[in-house]
Scaffold this motif. Sequence first.
Motif, PDB file in Angstrom:
ATOM      1  N   THR A   1     -19.707   3.723  -9.274  1.00  0.00           N
ATOM      2  CA  THR A   1     -18.844   3.258 -10.358  1.00  0.00           C
ATOM      3  C   THR A   1     -17.389   3.538  -9.985  1.00  0.00           C
ATOM      4  O   THR A   1     -17.100   4.397  -9.146  1.00  0.00           O
ATOM      5  N   ASP A   2     -16.459   2.800 -10.611  1.00  0.00           N
ATOM      6  CA  ASP A   2     -15.037   3.004 -10.348  1.00  0.00           C
ATOM      7  C   ASP A   2     -14.240   2.382 -11.476  1.00  0.00           C
ATOM      8  O   ASP A   2     -14.649   1.361 -12.054  1.00  0.00           O
ATOM      9  N   ASN A   3     -13.074   2.985 -11.780  1.00  0.00           N
ATOM     10  CA  ASN A   3     -12.284   2.485 -12.910  1.00  0.00           C
ATOM     11  C   ASN A   3     -11.671   1.113 -12.650  1.00  0.00           C
ATOM     12  O   ASN A   3     -11.313   0.397 -13.590  1.00  0.00           O
ATOM     13  N   VAL A   4     -11.531   0.727 -11.359  1.00  0.00           N
ATOM     14  CA  VAL A   4     -10.997  -0.609 -11.074  1.00  0.00           C
ATOM     15  C   VAL A   4     -12.078  -1.546 -10.543  1.00  0.00           C
ATOM     16  O   VAL A   4     -11.791  -2.672 -10.162  1.00  0.00           O
ATOM     17  N   GLY A   5     -13.320  -1.076 -10.509  1.00  0.00           N
ATOM     18  CA  GLY A   5     -14.426  -1.927 -10.105  1.00  0.00           C
ATOM     19  C   GLY A   5     -14.851  -1.731  -8.668  1.00  0.00           C
ATOM     20  O   GLY A   5     -14.014  -1.579  -7.768  1.00  0.00           O
TER      21      GLY A   5
ATOM     22  N   THR B   1     -16.365  -3.239  -5.350  1.00  0.00           N
ATOM     23  CA  THR B   1     -16.422  -4.580  -4.769  1.00  0.00           C
ATOM     24  C   THR B   1     -17.489  -4.721  -3.690  1.00  0.00           C
ATOM     25  O   THR B   1     -17.806  -5.848  -3.288  1.00  0.00           O
TER      26      THR B   1
ATOM     27  N   THR C   1       0.790  -1.238   0.000  1.00  0.00           N
ATOM     28  CA  THR C   1       0.000   0.000   0.000  1.00  0.00           C
ATOM     29  C   THR C   1       0.817   1.280   0.000  1.00  0.00           C
ATOM     30  O   THR C   1       0.276   2.353  -0.247  1.00  0.00           O
TER      31      THR C   1
ATOM     32  N   ASP D   1      -3.566   7.001  -7.331  1.00  0.00           N
ATOM     33  CA  ASP D   1      -4.982   7.195  -7.603  1.00  0.00           C
ATOM     34  C   ASP D   1      -5.756   6.979  -6.317  1.00  0.00           C
ATOM     35  O   ASP D   1      -6.013   5.853  -5.907  1.00  0.00           O
TER      36      ASP D   1
ATOM     37  N   ASP E   1     -13.740   0.122  -3.539  1.00  0.00           N
ATOM     38  CA  ASP E   1     -13.322  -0.401  -4.845  1.00  0.00           C
ATOM     39  C   ASP E   1     -12.296  -1.515  -4.687  1.00  0.00           C
ATOM     40  O   ASP E   1     -11.910  -1.871  -3.560  1.00  0.00           O
ATOM     41  N   ALA E   2     -11.837  -2.047  -5.812  1.00  0.00           N
ATOM     42  CA  ALA E   2     -10.934  -3.188  -5.787  1.00  0.00           C
ATOM     43  C   ALA E   2      -9.567  -2.843  -5.200  1.00  0.00           C
ATOM     44  O   ALA E   2      -8.827  -3.728  -4.774  1.00  0.00           O
ATOM     45  N   ALA E   3      -9.219  -1.546  -5.174  1.00  0.00           N
ATOM     46  CA  ALA E   3      -7.954  -1.120  -4.573  1.00  0.00           C
ATOM     47  C   ALA E   3      -8.075  -0.910  -3.076  1.00  0.00           C
ATOM     48  O   ALA E   3      -7.089  -0.597  -2.411  1.00  0.00           O
TER      49      ALA E   3
ATOM     50  N   TYR F   1     -10.090   1.430  -1.639  1.00  0.00           N
ATOM     51  CA  TYR F   1     -10.450   2.792  -1.292  1.00  0.00           C
ATOM     52  C   TYR F   1     -11.962   2.924  -1.131  1.00  0.00           C
ATOM     53  O   TYR F   1     -12.742   2.201  -1.757  1.00  0.00           O
TER      54      TYR F   1
END
Length: 532
Positions: free
Chosen positions: A360-364, A366, A319, A332, A408-410, A412
């Motif tokens: 919505t999110d650019n990496v999805g 979750t 991280t 990001d 999101d998948a990261a 965040y």
Amino acid sequence: MRRRLGAACALALLLSVFVIADPAKAATGIRISNGRLVEANGTELVLRGINHAHVWYQQQTSSFANIKATGANSVRVVLGSGQRGWGTSPASDVANVVALCKQNKLICVLEVHDTTGYGEQSGAATLAQAVDYWVSVQSALTGQENYVILNIGNEPFGNQGYAAWTTDTANAIRRLRTAGFQHTIMVDAPNWGQDWTFTMRDNAPTVKAADTTGNTIFSIHMYGVFDTAAEVQAYLSSFTSRGLPIVVGEFGDNHSDGNPDEDAIMAYAQANRIGYMGWSWSGNGGGVEYLDMVQNFNPASRSAWGNRFISGANGIAATSRQATIYGGTEPDYDGPTTPGTPTASNLTSTGVNLAWAASTDNVGVTGYTVVRVQGSTETTVASTTTNSAVLTGLTPSTAYTFAVRARDAAGYVSARSGTVSVTTPAGGGNGDNGCTATYRIANSWNSNFNGEVIVTNGATASTGWTVTWTYANGQAITQIWNGQRTTSGANVTVRNVNYNGNLAPNGTAMFGFLATWNNTTNSVPTLTCTRT
């Protein structure tokens, strides 16, 4: 035995025995912007670092490179101001430490350790003495605002005299600014850094206002006080929800005062872009040697805690992002879009269905977290992978306010959605005469313990409250705060004080106390709450 003694302090005490017997006006350097720590170019800086006991192990200069090799983007460095047995870190040493940080591309958080446990620990320095020290080494720090954060004093009060924390901290900040320091200032909480009295939490806006540049960040140390995910989340969110910058300046995976929830600390910090710095690289003593991340300063000999902190879930290897001042790329940190305001349906006395427009999110995306909102506090009530949730276990005739955050998948988390308020229909009461009280034993040691009671109001405003209970095992209260106590033997009555009796619908108040017990049985009593 001291309650809530920080890990840094345990090491310090052992070594002292051994040795003796929002808008930022400063445009340059690391600063605070919109409640977040940022670099001079405006890039958000989320600290992912390790504490290093430099003043006691000055020969271990290779530790800076070894800490960097873990993926850390920062290091919190222990210095001495001369009041304790470990001596003074002169300006030449401070300059060398800063050079080592810069050489290894680490943001340098410098802290004076002599203040640890002031008011309770013999020989501890005052915050005013810490400021005197910083002024004495100012020549080594001027011009380093892009690389250095100035942590005024470590754990500056113990469990005595901590009411002075607000005034003393504010005065210390004013003196540093008057002296010309433009660095971001970090301030530690009292109560051995753990703020179990909520002194820092409740007075943070006053301290923030003392900084004419707006560049002060608050630091909480999380050990046994923070042994549940709910406590971790409630404390950190109380700052972020008010736009106050917060960092976890120390924490571990175990401690003599309890078992901190390191998984919750790291997960919540990562999801909410909060900095954290683990204690500590190596050299611990006094019974907390398990907090060494590596054995004998050897990076090839990691401990279980070191493996967890460095390589585990939400650890720094995965991280941490190098500061852009050292050539790191801008991370990001946008997170998912904000979910839609939830709508409620199928309301019963004990449950409700919620639904909201998806994020919505650019990496999805979750999943989502449903939170109950009570003033500045959020409490998680449900998690779901879809944009709807069925809540159960609610209390009849009770007002609730709910909101949603997406992740999101990261890892965040989004901004909080709009809120929806519902009042469950009758089917039972909300306590005796419209309030409830929850009793908690926060910590116990020898024949003493620390308790907390949270009073929760009902669906209409109140002007006062009273909580009563009877002890069954000979417990006896010796000190209380945020409440007025009358006691007749085992019978206890606590009433509100003048500043916490007026509660909004569903509002809360907390009072705490110290008490004695028989070291055998300390059962939780049944509480009765009444209000006016």
